[in-house]
Design a protein around this motif. Structure first.
Motif, short mmCIF file in Angstrom:
data_model
loop_
_atom_site.label_atom_id
_atom_site.label_comp_id
_atom_site.label_asym_id
_atom_site.label_seq_id
_atom_site.Cartn_x
_atom_site.Cartn_y
_atom_site.Cartn_z
N UNK A 102 53.24 69.13 66.60
CA UNK A 102 52.58 67.85 66.36
C UNK A 102 53.46 67.04 65.40
N UNK A 152 51.76 64.75 70.73
CA UNK A 152 50.69 64.45 69.77
C UNK A 152 51.31 64.17 68.40
N UNK A 153 50.74 63.22 67.69
CA UNK A 153 51.22 62.92 66.34
C UNK A 153 50.04 62.71 65.40
N UNK A 154 50.28 62.88 64.12
CA UNK A 154 49.26 62.57 63.10
C UNK A 154 49.97 62.00 61.88
N UNK A 209 42.65 59.36 63.55
CA UNK A 209 43.88 59.61 62.80
C UNK A 209 44.87 60.44 63.57
N UNK A 210 44.46 60.96 64.72
CA UNK A 210 45.40 61.69 65.54
C UNK A 210 45.61 60.92 66.83
N UNK A 211 46.86 60.79 67.23
CA UNK A 211 47.15 59.98 68.39
C UNK A 211 47.60 60.86 69.53
N UNK A 212 46.84 60.85 70.59
CA UNK A 212 47.33 61.49 71.80
C UNK A 212 46.91 60.60 72.97
#
Lengths: 432, 432, 432
Positions: B93, B125-127, C375-378
């Protein structure tokens, strides 16, 4: 200005004039034009001829030498006459220079014009601005030409002379003008063009007998160089006063109605023409300005900007006989001509009666007490007066009658009696 | 500015650069971005790098800590390697905090990301703004995980550092600018995104070799935080001079062309882009601003109001491989990249040559005497010069060439020779 | 102003009131109107009655004599009662003068009204402005009438009196007003009309319990002469402040929703009404102003120009039972009335909350740090907040919320929570 019932009756008279004028060899200059204008003048007292000398500079163009032709023949190897101008004036390329020359069939070919895909038609070809000579003939005849020596004889002249046009100015109550323009440069063809000048002449005759709000400028000119010449002399006077214009061409056959807009596309001329055609010929063909091809090109040019559109029958370039000997007197008809005249009369009727109106009372007027509305109310009783009520609902001083007629989807001319009535009762007034 | 014939030839070069850059682990900050910008700089002399320190306030946002990652592994109950960052950088992530922890499969599950409906894809996926750590893997692999104790090791750092971006400013005759923006924050994916930076680089190379009417501002930034950061520093300078802009993203595959408008929807950038796509790819997909999702969100934000649109191939969010490991080097191609480059070059060609023109004579000019029009008139003879005549008919000093090209339904770039010719003959002049 | 959940619950109460008022013989004047207004007053404290004397000049009209009727009978040759006003008040032509006369069946016929194509319906007929008398009956009954002498007895009076109307003025934060108008002149019919006054009454009750940005002017009047009378007294006060209006008629059945625009067609009233109907009844019928037929004719008349439109169920003139005894209590229903009430409440909710908003930061605000964004991007993670983000993207201080809701194709009322939230976070401010 609403007696146009005789329009249809005029069909036969217009067709007869077209028949009389058909044999004349017209071009952009020369005696054929003068003869044609003289015949139109016999119908239209007050028609004034103008001569503009060869060499006159007209905007980017120069009035060319005057062309006249007396005879022309192409003789075959055996001396027999192959084509003769006396048989059909389309046989000679317009503006052909004089020639008397012998040449082989091969050499001759580059002076011959025919249409492979219409083997029985003589094409209409001109070369106004580059000296050429040539003969036009059916492709069938061309294919039968035998090898050998031919003799081409064209007894024409290209000399300093003048370009001839005619105009009729009909004053109205207002100095504002409507332009009607047609052209007189086509030799023996019917829809494009003898229909234009004869319908224009009958439209002019009708106008002379009518109370006119607007002034009318009716011009008979050779195409392109004629309109350019006319504008170079008259644009300054026309531009401030011209509210609408119609280029009258291809108004003789009975196959369809066509519309070609101004460049602007939204002038009152466009609105009137589309309104009329929508109601009298709902399946009319609506072209765009990209389909233009007649003098509206000059009238709508940048900086000229006259609001000139075209109401036509079958449009130039859009019917198979166009610019050939097949566009003859059989193609046009009294009903074709009369239909176009009627359409143009309705356009002018719309323009003449187009006013911005305002109802003089707040809320709906009580029409019942004036005998204009049923006094008993039951389901659907108002149907007969619906258009009048609709019109009143929009007479707010901000819309002209033509727009209102469009909004309520009723032919504007069917509203004119109600307008008259309501004005007489003091319920409608003209604004501005 | 009309030599774009080499666009297609550039396809292979662009693809090669994408291949070289593919393995780098990019994010919104960190050394992966710097490596990528260095490679682009090798193609673009004059490209200038900027570093903006963590903690800098940029409008409503704050530049985050810099993230770097050296390695990451998930080890299974038997000590075997389950996933390894070294195999694919999507396995971690984005912005995962450092961790070295043992936990049960159940506890692990909330740190795992996979796609049940695409069981062979690793999701992206990123945060960025909330501290998390996690691993991404194929759903197939995830379903095979056995119960037991796992060990998660991520050797990353989140520390004060900086956000890196690069810009290339190309001056033109005018101080008015065109913005070209692409982003460099995506790890190993192809269409979204390595296609954007490489196409932008080749567009910039083409511009450096071209006479430029407009100045160009070419930026390579991380998405969202990067454009916000860039605008916080440059908006005041850009706003008065930016006449058009293009966000370059998803320009690598060869399945379709796509268009996403500015928020305004009617800027000259929109007009040029739609004109180009209509002519080179009539079946292009036209999205609305509601479909936005890249940096045009910032450029078009209220108060920012830069006219930035997007010309794309398959748009982000609209193709199945989007934001997964399936968006790889097989998805993009030299022809895909070259097609996008060509489209963008044509957009800029339209903008560079878009002028308001006025014909200098009244009525149609006599083109025949200048060798620009046939001297013999017969049926249909004018077909070859129709577009030139159409253009002239609309050059009235009130419309730009792009609008005229739209009106006459002709690619604007096909009119440029005629414009040049007519200017040389003094028949057209530029207005305003 | 967003608690309209009780709208549907009101259906039964509204239906009960309609049932109570059904038997009353209403007309454009007389005690039936007063009784009806008294019953409405019992629901609406503050409702004020006005009496305008017969003979009063109101714009182009004159308030007529007051009509009251006690009884009416048509007796047959054998003395039997053929029709009796006591059975149905539609049996007598509205505004019938008093009569007690014997006449043959032939003579009687011109005083009889029936519908051949609806043989079991009693038609609704009036003759307000020309003295007449008449009986309405089913066509089936009329065809069975035997020859012989008949006696017609109508115990009515046409005397100097007054026209009665009522108004309720509800002040709001602003002096700008919304008009709600319905009419009380129809005798025993259901959709057209008892639905109008009862739905208007419940709309007014809801408004009294609600915080109001706008002031409301709610009027119950006889149709046509009533709105003309009302406008003659109040137009000067209304014109500068009326921002929208609704003519409430035909709001009782449950077959469809209908919309009739203002004459202008583009006022905020039109926009709100179409927005609401598009979302709650996508297949609603959209009429044009040419289909008008109720008091919107007066409100939208030239020079009056109040932006009054109509949100209806089955529109007058468009359903088979219209203006007959078949438009009865079976035709309307609690759900029909409640649906109309809900639609009108949503229209007012849209108008009350329609503001021009501006985002207070440049670029997108960082909603994540405020807990308003994931807050998490997917892939696709932003779906839930898409409408909020769309709205923010258009809050540029130049568009009202209603236009934005249209642009992003989301019911405006579903945006109100987000607006409130974003205002509280200082991210949105009201402009102008």
């Amino acid at each position: 200005m609403n007696n146009f019932s005789s329009a249809k009756d005029s069909g036969n008279e217009m067709y007869q004039l077209a028949r009389d004028l058909f044999p004349i060899c017209r071009s952009i200059t020369g005696d054929g034009v003068r003869q044609t204008l003289a015949a139109l003048g016999a119908q239209l007292p007050g028609l004034r001829l103008h001569e503009v000398p060869s060499g006159t500079q007209v905007f980017d163009w120069t009035v060319p030498e005057e062309w006249n032709i007396r005879s022309a023949r192409l003789l075959g190897p055996d001396g027999q006459v192959v084509v003769d101008f006396a048989d059909h004036n389309l046989h000679v390329v317009g503006y052909s220079e004089p020639v008397d020359i012998e040449l082989s069939l091969d050499e001759l070919q580059e002076h011959l014009y025919s249409l492979p895909d219409q083997p029985d038609a003589i094409p209409y070809v001109t070369s106004y601005y580059k000296r050429r000579w040539g003969f036009c003939l059916t492709h069938r005849q061309r294919e039968g030409l035998k090898p050998g020596q031919y003799r081409a004889v064209i007894d024409s002249s290209l000399e300093a002379g003048s370009l001839t046009y005619a105009e009729l100015l009909l004053p109205g109550e207002s100095k504002q003008e409507i332009l009607v323009s047609s052209y007189v440069c086509h030799p023996s063809m019917g829809n494009n063009e003898l229909s234009g000048p004869v319908v224009t002449a009958w439209l002019a005759k009708w106008l002379t007998q009518t109370k006119r709000r607007y002034s009318y400028r009716i011009v008979f000119i050779p195409e392109t160089i004629g309109s350019i010449t006319y504008l170079s002399k008259n644009l300054a006077a026309m531009k401030p006063v011209t509210i609408a214009g119609f280029n009258v061409s291809c108004v003789g056959d009975d196959r369809c109605y066509s519309f070609l807009p101004t460049r602007n596309g939204k002038t009152v001329a466009d609105k009137a023409a589309k309104h009329v055609l929508k109601h009298i010929a709902p399946d009319f063909i609506s072209y765009t300005y990209l389909d233009r091809g007649s003098d509206e090109r000059q009238y709508n040019a940048p900086g000229v900007d006259l609001p000139v559109c075209s109401v036509m029958r079958s449009k130039y370039g859009q019917y198979p006989e166009y610019h050939t000997s097949l566009d003859n007197l059989d193609l046009i008809s009294p009903t074709g001509l009369a239909g176009a005249l009627n359409a143009l009369q309705l356009c002018l009727t719309c323009l003449e009666n187009n006013e911005t109106l305002k109802v003089t009372v707040l809320c709906e007027p009580q029409l019942g007490k004036r005998g204009l509305y049923p006094t008993i109310s039951s389901r659907g009783s108002a149907a007969a007066v619906a258009n009048m009520m609709h019109m009143l609902a929009y007479c707010d001083g901000s819309r002209d009658l033509l727009s209102i007629a469009e909004t309520i989807d009723c032919p504007m001319w069917e509203l004119l009696d109600a307008v008259k009535n309501l004005k007489q009762h003091g319920l409608l007034e003209v604004v501005g």
